[in-house]
Design a protein around this motif. Structure first.
Motif, PDB file in Angstrom:
ATOM      1  N   GLY A 212       1.418 -27.250  21.820  1.00 26.10           N
ATOM      2  CA  GLY A 212       1.430 -27.587  20.389  1.00 26.10           C
ATOM      3  C   GLY A 212       2.551 -26.892  19.653  1.00 26.10           C
ATOM      4  O   GLY A 212       2.446 -26.639  18.448  1.00 26.10           O
ATOM      5  N   ILE A 213       3.645 -26.602  20.352  1.00 29.06           N
ATOM      6  CA  ILE A 213       4.744 -25.843  19.712  1.00 29.06           C
ATOM      7  C   ILE A 213       5.439 -26.645  18.618  1.00 29.06           C
ATOM      8  O   ILE A 213       6.050 -26.060  17.709  1.00 29.06           O
ATOM      9  CB  ILE A 213       5.761 -25.359  20.771  1.00 29.06           C
TER      10      ILE A 213
ATOM     11  N   GLY B  56       2.316 -23.792  15.897  1.00 26.72           N
ATOM     12  CA  GLY B  56       3.211 -23.524  17.028  1.00 26.72           C
ATOM     13  C   GLY B  56       4.540 -22.962  16.554  1.00 26.72           C
ATOM     14  O   GLY B  56       5.088 -22.019  17.149  1.00 26.72           O
TER      15      GLY B  56
ATOM     16  N   ALA C 265      -2.393 -27.050  21.000  1.00 30.23           N
ATOM     17  CA  ALA C 265      -2.295 -28.514  20.990  1.00 30.23           C
ATOM     18  C   ALA C 265      -3.672 -29.129  20.763  1.00 30.23           C
ATOM     19  O   ALA C 265      -4.672 -28.663  21.297  1.00 30.23           O
ATOM     20  CB  ALA C 265      -1.724 -29.013  22.309  1.00 30.23           C
ATOM     21  N   ALA C 266      -3.682 -30.174  19.969  1.00 29.79           N
ATOM     22  CA  ALA C 266      -4.925 -30.906  19.705  1.00 29.79           C
ATOM     23  C   ALA C 266      -4.606 -32.140  18.874  1.00 29.79           C
ATOM     24  O   ALA C 266      -3.557 -32.202  18.225  1.00 29.79           O
ATOM     25  CB  ALA C 266      -5.914 -30.033  18.920  1.00 29.79           C
TER      26      ALA C 266
ATOM     27  N   SER D 253      -5.502 -32.940  15.652  1.00 27.76           N
ATOM     28  CA  SER D 253      -6.032 -31.943  14.712  1.00 27.76           C
ATOM     29  C   SER D 253      -6.441 -32.513  13.363  1.00 27.76           C
ATOM     30  O   SER D 253      -6.908 -31.765  12.506  1.00 27.76           O
ATOM     31  CB  SER D 253      -4.979 -30.841  14.499  1.00 27.76           C
TER      32      SER D 253
ATOM     33  N   THR E  48      -8.352 -34.913  24.197  1.00 23.82           N
ATOM     34  CA  THR E  48      -7.311 -33.905  23.933  1.00 23.82           C
ATOM     35  C   THR E  48      -7.913 -32.582  23.469  1.00 23.82           C
ATOM     36  O   THR E  48      -7.675 -31.525  24.054  1.00 23.82           O
ATOM     37  CB  THR E  48      -6.359 -34.409  22.826  1.00 23.82           C
TER      38      THR E  48
ATOM     39  N   SER F  76     -12.002 -23.668  15.430  1.00 20.82           N
ATOM     40  CA  SER F  76     -11.864 -24.082  14.031  1.00 20.82           C
ATOM     41  C   SER F  76     -13.144 -23.874  13.232  1.00 20.82           C
ATOM     42  O   SER F  76     -14.254 -24.062  13.745  1.00 20.82           O
ATOM     43  CB  SER F  76     -11.492 -25.571  14.009  1.00 20.82           C
TER      44      SER F  76
ATOM     45  N   LYS G 263     -14.111 -29.543  19.016  1.00 19.79           N
ATOM     46  CA  LYS G 263     -13.748 -28.116  18.936  1.00 19.79           C
ATOM     47  C   LYS G 263     -14.908 -27.227  19.404  1.00 19.79           C
ATOM     48  O   LYS G 263     -14.674 -26.154  19.963  1.00 19.79           O
ATOM     49  CB  LYS G 263     -13.325 -27.744  17.511  1.00 19.79           C
TER      50      LYS G 263
ATOM     51  N   LEU H 241     -10.447 -20.176  13.348  1.00 17.31           N
ATOM     52  CA  LEU H 241      -9.583 -20.074  12.170  1.00 17.31           C
ATOM     53  C   LEU H 241     -10.023 -21.050  11.092  1.00 17.31           C
ATOM     54  O   LEU H 241     -10.272 -22.234  11.365  1.00 17.31           O
ATOM     55  CB  LEU H 241      -8.119 -20.326  12.567  1.00 17.31           C
TER      56      LEU H 241
ATOM     57  N   ARG I 233       3.045 -27.748   6.813  1.00 10.89           N
ATOM     58  CA  ARG I 233       1.809 -28.493   7.032  1.00 10.89           C
ATOM     59  C   ARG I 233       2.110 -29.991   7.047  1.00 10.89           C
ATOM     60  O   ARG I 233       2.936 -30.480   6.250  1.00 10.89           O
ATOM     61  CB  ARG I 233       0.855 -28.154   5.889  1.00 10.89           C
TER      62      ARG I 233
HETATM   63  P1  NAP Z   1      -0.693 -29.762  14.204  1.00 11.35           P
HETATM   64  O1  NAP Z   1       0.390 -29.417  13.244  1.00 11.35           O
HETATM   65  O2  NAP Z   1      -1.375 -31.085  14.087  1.00 11.35           O
HETATM   66  O3  NAP Z   1      -0.086 -29.625  15.695  1.00 11.35           O
HETATM   67  C1  NAP Z   1      -0.769 -30.130  16.803  1.00 11.35           C
HETATM   68  C2  NAP Z   1       0.127 -30.006  18.018  1.00 11.35           C
HETATM   69  O4  NAP Z   1      -0.576 -30.521  19.172  1.00 11.35           O
HETATM   70  C3  NAP Z   1       1.438 -30.802  17.927  1.00 11.35           C
HETATM   71  O5  NAP Z   1       2.463 -30.023  18.478  1.00 11.35           O
HETATM   72  C4  NAP Z   1       1.157 -32.007  18.808  1.00 11.35           C
HETATM   73  O6  NAP Z   1       2.306 -32.555  19.381  1.00 11.35           O
HETATM   74  C5  NAP Z   1       0.330 -31.331  19.891  1.00 11.35           C
HETATM   75  N1  NAP Z   1      -0.424 -32.283  20.713  1.00 11.35           N
HETATM   76  C6  NAP Z   1      -1.287 -33.225  20.315  1.00 11.35           C
HETATM   77  N2  NAP Z   1      -1.786 -33.887  21.373  1.00 11.35           N
HETATM   78  C7  NAP Z   1      -1.232 -33.335  22.478  1.00 11.35           C
HETATM   79  C8  NAP Z   1      -1.349 -33.574  23.868  1.00 11.35           C
HETATM   80  N3  NAP Z   1      -2.141 -34.547  24.350  1.00 11.35           N
HETATM   81  N4  NAP Z   1      -0.636 -32.817  24.721  1.00 11.35           N
HETATM   82  C9  NAP Z   1       0.183 -31.851  24.254  1.00 11.35           C
HETATM   83  N5  NAP Z   1       0.363 -31.583  22.941  1.00 11.35           N
HETATM   84  C10 NAP Z   1      -0.353 -32.314  22.073  1.00 11.35           C
HETATM   85  O7  NAP Z   1      -1.852 -28.650  14.170  1.00 11.35           O
HETATM   86  P2  NAP Z   1      -1.820 -27.147  13.586  1.00 11.35           P
HETATM   87  O8  NAP Z   1      -2.230 -27.185  12.165  1.00 11.35           O
HETATM   88  O9  NAP Z   1      -0.560 -26.489  13.992  1.00 11.35           O
HETATM   89  O10 NAP Z   1      -3.054 -26.512  14.386  1.00 11.35           O
HETATM   90  C11 NAP Z   1      -2.870 -25.883  15.648  1.00 11.35           C
HETATM   91  C12 NAP Z   1      -4.202 -25.831  16.370  1.00 11.35           C
HETATM   92  O11 NAP Z   1      -5.134 -25.096  15.590  1.00 11.35           O
HETATM   93  C13 NAP Z   1      -4.863 -27.186  16.615  1.00 11.35           C
HETATM   94  O12 NAP Z   1      -5.575 -27.101  17.823  1.00 11.35           O
HETATM   95  C14 NAP Z   1      -5.838 -27.327  15.462  1.00 11.35           C
HETATM   96  O13 NAP Z   1      -6.901 -28.196  15.814  1.00 11.35           O
HETATM   97  C15 NAP Z   1      -6.286 -25.889  15.325  1.00 11.35           C
HETATM   98  N6  NAP Z   1      -6.725 -25.454  14.002  1.00 11.35           N
HETATM   99  C16 NAP Z   1      -5.938 -25.677  12.915  1.00 11.35           C
HETATM  100  C17 NAP Z   1      -6.331 -25.200  11.677  1.00 11.35           C
HETATM  101  C18 NAP Z   1      -5.475 -25.392  10.459  1.00 11.35           C
HETATM  102  O14 NAP Z   1      -5.999 -25.239   9.347  1.00 11.35           O
HETATM  103  N7  NAP Z   1      -4.184 -25.660  10.602  1.00 11.35           N
HETATM  104  C19 NAP Z   1      -7.549 -24.487  11.553  1.00 11.35           C
HETATM  105  C20 NAP Z   1      -8.319 -24.254  12.701  1.00 11.35           C
HETATM  106  C21 NAP Z   1      -7.888 -24.744  13.923  1.00 11.35           C
HETATM  107  P3  NAP Z   1       3.136 -33.756  18.632  1.00 11.35           P
HETATM  108  O15 NAP Z   1       4.093 -33.045  17.716  1.00 11.35           O
HETATM  109  O16 NAP Z   1       3.765 -34.447  19.771  1.00 11.35           O
HETATM  110  O17 NAP Z   1       2.137 -34.584  17.870  1.00 11.35           O
END
Ligand code: NAP
Ligand code: F7E
Length: 324
Positions: free
Chosen positions: A13-14, A19, A84-85, A87, A102, A128, A156, A179, A187
């Protein structure tokens, strides 16, 4: 020859919000950072383009365990951060099976790849606050029961428990960070904070007249992503793996978010926000507020940016981006 003294981390998820911040943090801490990216027909590295030349970007997908095994074998990281997710909660109703594949089973694939290749790897799972859903107590901490309200939340919960299970079954150093919502200028535009800050900036610039939203009464504990990635890293520096809530301890409604964001550009939100049932969810999470006492105590973690500072930072970034 490989430098055995330099720590190496793999981030799935970089290309996502977290990431990018975690990669910056790990580079600053002297890590070699390997980032897993899934194949895309277009370039998708906007959030990491400024550090791209310092990263090793590799191809792989949480849907494909062989790809995960190969990446671990080829790069031998000491730490793996599974960010990665699928999300986006709203999308989890239209793509429930993909979300499960995923966001839930993807965790098992990665844990199992670690078990096969090198069970001494330290593992972080991005759990989450959506797992708390229809909350059983207020505020929520590590002991609060889960009651997820969306296919995403359900996935999750699975990811969280499979992480606990691999820790207990195989002795993996696997930690789960629960988190609460965290945001930033990076975002995605579909999430409510960014949707509102971007709209406030665009309306101020005369490019847009209104923004259509769903439930204005929902309350969230919103923090800054740059603060939250420090907690992820701290979890993997401990001798023993564990689970931690990471939150600000404050909650605000979507309505307050609108007030603060529009006020930051000198506008009254009521003149521009339209409630549109299309953005209501089949089941809502009404109130989240986290108790991060354990993270304060055992990770020495605290957040530096509060809700008002966060929203003002996001509005300012959107105003600046639109001026360019
Ligand atoms: P995000 O911006 O939606 O990033 C998700 C990442 O996962 C993207 O790099 C995406 O790649 C990658 N991904 C999706 N499907 C994949 C797959 N099948 N194989 C490999 N990579 C895949 O999410 P975020 O806000 O950074 O959140 C990071 C993590 O924390 C997630 O797991 C999310 O559910 C969790 N989380 C987030 C929050 C929050 O408030 N932000 C809170 C709690 C938990 P692409 O760029 O190719 O789409
Ligand atoms: O919604 C309400 C919506 O999509 C927040 C993800 O990072 O955090 C995030 O999930 C609230 C909800 O985030 C609109 O109904 C009103 O009550 O920004 P969101 P989320 O669903 O809380 C958790 C912790 C994660 O783990 C997730 O990965 O805002 N809301 N009107 C709206 N939400 C959106 N997206 N769009 C609206 O128009």
């Amino acid at each position: 020859m490989e430098d055995v003294l330099t720590p190496k981390a793999l981030i799935t998820g970089i290309t996502g919000q977290d990431g990018s911040y975690l990669a910056e943090l790990l580079l600053a801490e002297g890590y070699d950072v390997v980032g897993l990216m899934r194949r895309s027909s277009t370039v998708n590295i906007e959030r990491i383009s400024h550090i791209q030349d310092r990263l090793t970007l590799v191809s792989g997908d949480l849907m494909d365990e062989v790809s995960l095994i190969n990446v671990l074998r080829d790069h031998r990281p000491r730490e793996v951060y599974n960010l990665a997710a699928q999300s986006f909660v709203q999308a989890s109703w239209s793509q429930p099976v993909l979300t499960g594949e995923t966001t839930a089973l993807g965790v098992t694939r990665l844990l199992d790849a670690i078990r096969i290749v090198d069970p001494t790897i330290r593992f972080y799972q991005a759990s989450s606050s959506e797992m708390f859903g229809r909350v059983r107590s207020v505020p929520q901490n590590e002991l609060t029961s889960f009651y997820p309200r969306s296919p995403y939340g359900v996935a999750k919960v699975y990811g969280h428990w499979i992480t606990v299970n691999y820790r207990e079954s195989y002795g993996l150093h696997a930690s789960s960070g629960i988190l609460f919502n965290h945001e930033s200028p990076r975002r995605g535009l579909e999430f409510v904070t960014r949707k509102v800050t971007h709209a406030a900036a665009a309306i101020k610039a005369g490019r847009q007249r209104e923004v259509r939203l769903g439930n204005l009464d929902a309350q969230r504990d919103w923090g800054y992503a740059g603060d939250y990635v420090r907690a992820m890293w701290a979890m993997l520096q401990r001798d023993t793996p564990d689970d931690f809530v990471v939150a600000t301890g404050e909650t605000h409604s979507v309505r307050e978010l609108c007030e603060v964001a529009f006020a930051a550009v000198g506008l009254a939100w009521e003149n521009h926000v339209v409630v549109d049932p299309a953005f209501l969810r089949p089941a809502e999470v009404d109130l989240l507020i986290g108790d991060a006492t354990k993270a304060h105590r055992e990770l020495d973690w605290k957040c530096d940016v509060d809700f008002y500072g966060l929203i003002e930072m996001m509005v300012a970034a959107d105003v600046h981006a639109l001026q360019r």
